[in-house]
Motif scaffolding. Structure first.
Motif, PDB file in Angstrom:
ATOM      1  N   LYS A  13      51.594  40.053-100.477  1.00 18.88           N
ATOM      2  CA  LYS A  13      51.461  39.313 -99.225  1.00 18.88           C
ATOM      3  C   LYS A  13      52.846  38.925 -98.731  1.00 18.88           C
ATOM      4  O   LYS A  13      53.753  38.693 -99.522  1.00 18.88           O
ATOM      5  N   THR A  14      52.981  38.862 -97.422  1.00 23.19           N
ATOM      6  CA  THR A  14      54.277  38.519 -96.824  1.00 23.19           C
ATOM      7  C   THR A  14      54.119  37.388 -95.809  1.00 23.19           C
ATOM      8  O   THR A  14      53.000  37.080 -95.379  1.00 23.19           O
ATOM      9  N   PHE A  15      55.225  36.802 -95.445  1.00 23.69           N
ATOM     10  CA  PHE A  15      55.246  35.798 -94.377  1.00 23.69           C
ATOM     11  C   PHE A  15      56.535  36.012 -93.579  1.00 23.69           C
ATOM     12  O   PHE A  15      57.506  36.596 -94.069  1.00 23.69           O
ATOM     13  N   THR A  16      56.513  35.554 -92.330  1.00 27.91           N
ATOM     14  CA  THR A  16      57.645  35.776 -91.421  1.00 27.91           C
ATOM     15  C   THR A  16      58.554  34.559 -91.387  1.00 27.91           C
ATOM     16  O   THR A  16      58.096  33.416 -91.325  1.00 27.91           O
ATOM     17  N   VAL A  17      59.853  34.841 -91.427  1.00 26.14           N
ATOM     18  CA  VAL A  17      60.864  33.776 -91.385  1.00 26.14           C
ATOM     19  C   VAL A  17      61.811  34.055 -90.232  1.00 26.14           C
ATOM     20  O   VAL A  17      62.238  35.193 -90.020  1.00 26.14           O
ATOM     21  N   ARG A  18      62.131  33.023 -89.478  1.00 29.04           N
ATOM     22  CA  ARG A  18      63.147  33.132 -88.415  1.00 29.04           C
ATOM     23  C   ARG A  18      64.390  32.368 -88.873  1.00 29.04           C
ATOM     24  O   ARG A  18      64.306  31.196 -89.235  1.00 29.04           O
ATOM     25  N   ILE A  19      65.538  33.053 -88.847  1.00 27.25           N
ATOM     26  CA  ILE A  19      66.810  32.442 -89.241  1.00 27.25           C
ATOM     27  C   ILE A  19      67.670  32.284 -87.985  1.00 27.25           C
ATOM     28  O   ILE A  19      67.931  33.255 -87.276  1.00 27.25           O
ATOM     29  N   ALA A  20      68.093  31.058 -87.713  1.00 23.46           N
ATOM     30  CA  ALA A  20      68.954  30.787 -86.561  1.00 23.46           C
ATOM     31  C   ALA A  20      70.374  30.498 -87.055  1.00 23.46           C
ATOM     32  O   ALA A  20      70.579  29.561 -87.826  1.00 23.46           O
ATOM     33  N   THR A  21      71.322  31.345 -86.633  1.00 23.68           N
ATOM     34  CA  THR A  21      72.742  31.053 -86.899  1.00 23.68           C
ATOM     35  C   THR A  21      73.297  30.341 -85.666  1.00 23.68           C
ATOM     36  O   THR A  21      72.557  30.025 -84.733  1.00 23.68           O
ATOM     37  N   MET A  22      74.610  30.114 -85.629  1.00 21.42           N
ATOM     38  CA  MET A  22      75.200  29.399 -84.504  1.00 21.42           C
ATOM     39  C   MET A  22      75.198  30.238 -83.227  1.00 21.42           C
ATOM     40  O   MET A  22      75.341  29.693 -82.133  1.00 21.42           O
ATOM     41  N   ASP A  23      75.058  31.565 -83.345  1.00 24.19           N
ATOM     42  CA  ASP A  23      75.114  32.389 -82.138  1.00 24.19           C
ATOM     43  C   ASP A  23      74.075  33.507 -82.102  1.00 24.19           C
ATOM     44  O   ASP A  23      74.170  34.410 -81.270  1.00 24.19           O
ATOM     45  N   CYS A  44      72.820  36.640 -95.937  1.00 19.41           N
ATOM     46  CA  CYS A  44      74.264  36.857 -96.139  1.00 19.41           C
ATOM     47  C   CYS A  44      74.621  38.343 -96.052  1.00 19.41           C
ATOM     48  O   CYS A  44      75.638  38.707 -95.463  1.00 19.41           O
ATOM     49  N   ARG A  45      73.767  39.190 -96.623  1.00 20.02           N
ATOM     50  CA  ARG A  45      74.016  40.636 -96.555  1.00 20.02           C
ATOM     51  C   ARG A  45      73.943  41.123 -95.109  1.00 20.02           C
ATOM     52  O   ARG A  45      74.742  41.947 -94.675  1.00 20.02           O
ATOM     53  N   THR A  46      72.971  40.597 -94.374  1.00 21.77           N
ATOM     54  CA  THR A  46      72.806  40.997 -92.974  1.00 21.77           C
ATOM     55  C   THR A  46      74.022  40.606 -92.146  1.00 21.77           C
ATOM     56  O   THR A  46      74.464  41.360 -91.274  1.00 21.77           O
ATOM     57  N   LEU A  47      74.568  39.427 -92.434  1.00 27.59           N
ATOM     58  CA  LEU A  47      75.744  38.945 -91.690  1.00 27.59           C
ATOM     59  C   LEU A  47      77.047  39.557 -92.190  1.00 27.59           C
ATOM     60  O   LEU A  47      78.082  39.451 -91.523  1.00 27.59           O
ATOM     61  N   GLY A  48      77.012  40.173 -93.368  1.00 27.89           N
ATOM     62  CA  GLY A  48      78.243  40.687 -93.971  1.00 27.89           C
ATOM     63  C   GLY A  48      79.109  39.561 -94.517  1.00 27.89           C
ATOM     64  O   GLY A  48      80.339  39.667 -94.565  1.00 27.89           O
ATOM     65  N   LEU A  49      78.467  38.476 -94.966  1.00 24.87           N
ATOM     66  CA  LEU A  49      79.181  37.278 -95.429  1.00 24.87           C
ATOM     67  C   LEU A  49      79.286  37.277 -96.953  1.00 24.87           C
ATOM     68  O   LEU A  49      78.285  37.444 -97.647  1.00 24.87           O
ATOM     69  N   ARG A  50      80.517  37.082 -97.443  1.00 29.08           N
ATOM     70  CA  ARG A  50      80.726  37.038 -98.898  1.00 29.08           C
ATOM     71  C   ARG A  50      81.061  35.630 -99.391  1.00 29.08           C
ATOM     72  O   ARG A  50      80.859  35.323-100.555  1.00 29.08           O
ATOM     73  N   GLU A  51      81.596  34.790 -98.515  1.00 27.40           N
ATOM     74  CA  GLU A  51      81.931  33.408 -98.919  1.00 27.40           C
ATOM     75  C   GLU A  51      80.668  32.536 -98.797  1.00 27.40           C
ATOM     76  O   GLU A  51      80.602  31.601 -97.997  1.00 27.40           O
ATOM     77  N   THR A  52      79.712  32.856 -99.644  1.00 23.37           N
ATOM     78  CA  THR A  52      78.377  32.256 -99.531  1.00 23.37           C
ATOM     79  C   THR A  52      78.349  30.794 -99.953  1.00 23.37           C
ATOM     80  O   THR A  52      77.434  30.055 -99.572  1.00 23.37           O
TER      81      THR A  52
END
Length: 574
Positions: A13-23, A44-52
């Motif tokens: 089973k799955t559920f939907t999540v909305r993530i809001a960044t600053m832009d 973080c992977r989607t944003l290409g962010l490593r300084e998590t």
């Protein structure tokens, strides 16, 4: 054999999540078994962010801020049942020194957007003069270098750049604010977006409320206070003064932090100092305070140790990327300069060509006028010569008539008298004819001289036209070679033998020397910056409406008059 219905039941089973960044906003489909870390890592992977380690996923429970726990299932948190479930990807912990700690450009950008919003929303107090300077860096980050031909009056009319508190504090029109912001914006020429955003953060991190999470607490006596948690330690404030702490506990001087129900205990490292206890309004708030304390303390200790291998690699990559971008900017700057010089040369040659064309046109007109004048003078000279010949002929005839009359015998006195009168008239006519003949002869000579001068003028005009024509052809050849210049500009690409992207020791040493030089320059600029801020403050002070000053404005001015800053205040009360 397994039926289709049984296969369908076994699908997770799955559920939907909305993530809001600053832009931006993103939506993900998550499995019900996912923990907070699974969702956080995906973002973080989607944003290409490593300084998590600076960030977290924030949500709200009954008007209280909470952060998603990494080791707990997402659906086990007290989140709304409706979908999509919304979380805000925000900075949870702040660096002590943004320039040294924030490595990736995406990290810097997210911090810039978050701090800018906090300043505009007045969650971080910023004095008016510093607000104008920060606004100028925000404009540089968005619009690039200032160009008066593009960034004309009113181009910032729709931008939100200053806190409303600052705008209301002064009798200044939007045009007056724009003029002051633009004056500083013009000085930031040459800064790339990431450099402008970093300058913004370097100024913002010295603001008293930067990076501080405030919580309402009560001490053992029941006195209402504020607890501030930030990268430097724990601070106790009066509720009416969020700028200046009464007491500070730096992280390296705290032995233990704990809570029991709503009571929170801070044990200093020095056992001679009393334990500080306070109560918060809710148990959930105590849990949040402890989370922030543990995270900030870990980062505080981590900064004082050698960088991990991952951070060292990131910093090395960032240095290489910075050097590559700098070389690229220098290449583009050189090409731009060469294009501008070529355009200036082309414009100058075009201007000179137009000037030569005008001179050629004028010379042609002068030549035509000279030719017309010469023709008229030649015609007039011919007529005059003919008239002179005719007069000379008449004079000769008159002389012959006079001689004939003298030779004729005069028979009577009357005839003699008439003859004498005729002789006199003939002599007068002959004299007049001679004078007229002489005058006509002189006029003919003068016309011949004028004709000779006109022909000489015509010869000079033709020579001038010949010179202009030869210059024009030379100019056109120069113009064609010059305008072709931009297409032949040198291009640096990855396969060029003249450019290498292998960063050897010499390159890194040179880069290190440049960074050291930048530090020295930054110290000098800081002094200049403070002078500029003071100058702007003095300039707009006369337009301030004192009655609109807030409590924080008054407190900030008192601190400034005493020479108190964020860091020396914390040292005093620690």
């Amino acid at each position: 054999r397994m039926s289709f219905s049984s296969l369908k039941r076994k699908q997770p089973k799955t559920f939907t999540v909305r993530i809001a960044t600053m832009d931006a906003e993103m939506e993900f489909s998550c499995e019900v078994k996912w923990k907070g870390k699974d969702l956080f890592d995906l973002v973080c992977r989607t944003l290409g962010l490593r300084e998590t380690w600076f960030f977290g996923l924030q949500y709200t429970i009954k008007d209280t801020v909470a952060w998603l726990k990494m080791d707990k299932k997402v659906l086990d948190h007290d989140v709304p049942t409706e979908e999509p479930k919304t979380f805000h990807f925000l900075a949870k912990f702040y660096p002590e020194n943004a320039e040294e700690e924030l490595v990736q450009e995406i990290t810097q950008h997210l911090f810039f957007l978050q701090v800018k919003k906090q300043i505009l929303d007045e969650k971080i107090y910023c004095p008016p003069e510093a607000s104008v300077l920060l606004a100028s860096y925000a404009v540089q980050a968005k619009y690039g270098d200032y160009d008066p031909n593009v960034h004309k009056r009113g181009f910032l009319a729709q931008e939100e750049l200053l806190p409303k508190r600052v705008i209301n504090l002064y009798q200044m029109t939007p045009e007056m604010w724009e003029e002051r912001i633009t004056a500083w914006y013009a000085e930031h020429r040459g800064r790339a977006r990431d450099e402008a955003e970093m300058e913004y953060l370097k100024i913002a991190q010295d603001l008293e409320m930067y990076g501080v999470n405030y919580f309402a607490i009560r001490n053992k006596k029941g006195t209402e206070l504020l607890l501030g948690v930030d990268a430097l330690g724990l601070h106790i404030y009066d509720p009416d003064n969020r700028l200046t702490p009464k007491i500070s506990f730096p992280w390296n001087e705290i032995r233990n932090i704990s809570y029991s129900d709503k009571e929170f205990t801070i044990k200093p490292l020095d056992k001679k100092i009393d334990v500080f206890k306070f109560n918060s309004s809710k148990l959930r708030v105590n849990k949040l305070i402890l989370q922030l304390c543990i995270g900030n303390h870990d980062l505080f200790m981590r900064r004082r140790k050698a960088d991990s291998l991952e951070v060292q690699q990131m910093k090395a990559q960032a240095r290489e990327e910075k050097a590559r971008k700098q070389m690229e900017r220098q290449r583009l700057a050189r090409e731009k300069q060469m294009r501008e010089e070529a355009e200036r040369t082309r414009d100058e040659l075009e201007r000179r060509l137009m000037q030569l064309k005008e001179e050629a046109t004028m010379a042609n007109e002068a030549l035509m006028r000279s030719e017309e004048t010469a023709d008229l003078l030649a015609e007039k000279a011919q007529i005059t010569e003919e008239e002179a010949k005719l007069l000379a002929q008449k004079a000769a005839e008159a002389e012959q008539e006079m001689q004939r009359i003298k030779a004729t015998a005069i028979r009577t006195e009357e005839e003699k008298r008439l003859m004498e009168q005729k002789v006199l008239e003939a002599e007068m006519l002959a004299l007049k004819m001679a004078e007229e003949s002489e005058r006509r002869a002189k006029e003919a000579d003068q016309l011949k001289q004028d004709l000779q001068e006109a022909r000489e003028s015509e010869r000079r005009a033709k020579q001038k036209l010949l010179e202009i024509t030869s210059k024009s052809s030379y100019t056109q050849s120069m113009n064609s070679s010059t305008t072709a210049l931009p297409t032949d500009l040198p291009s640096f690409n990855l396969i060029s033998e003249s450019l290498s992207f292998d960063f050897k020791d010499t390159d890194m040493k040179r880069l290190s020397m440049e960074i050291e030089k930048e530090k020295v320059e930054y110290m000098e600029k800081s002094k200049h910056l403070q002078e500029q801020l003071n100058e702007l403050k003095t300039e707009i002070e006369a337009l301030k409406l004192k009655e609109r000053e807030t409590a924080l404005d008054i407190l900030h001015n008192e601190n400034a008059s005493r020479g108190n800053s964020k860091h020396n205040t914390i040292k005093k009360v620690s």
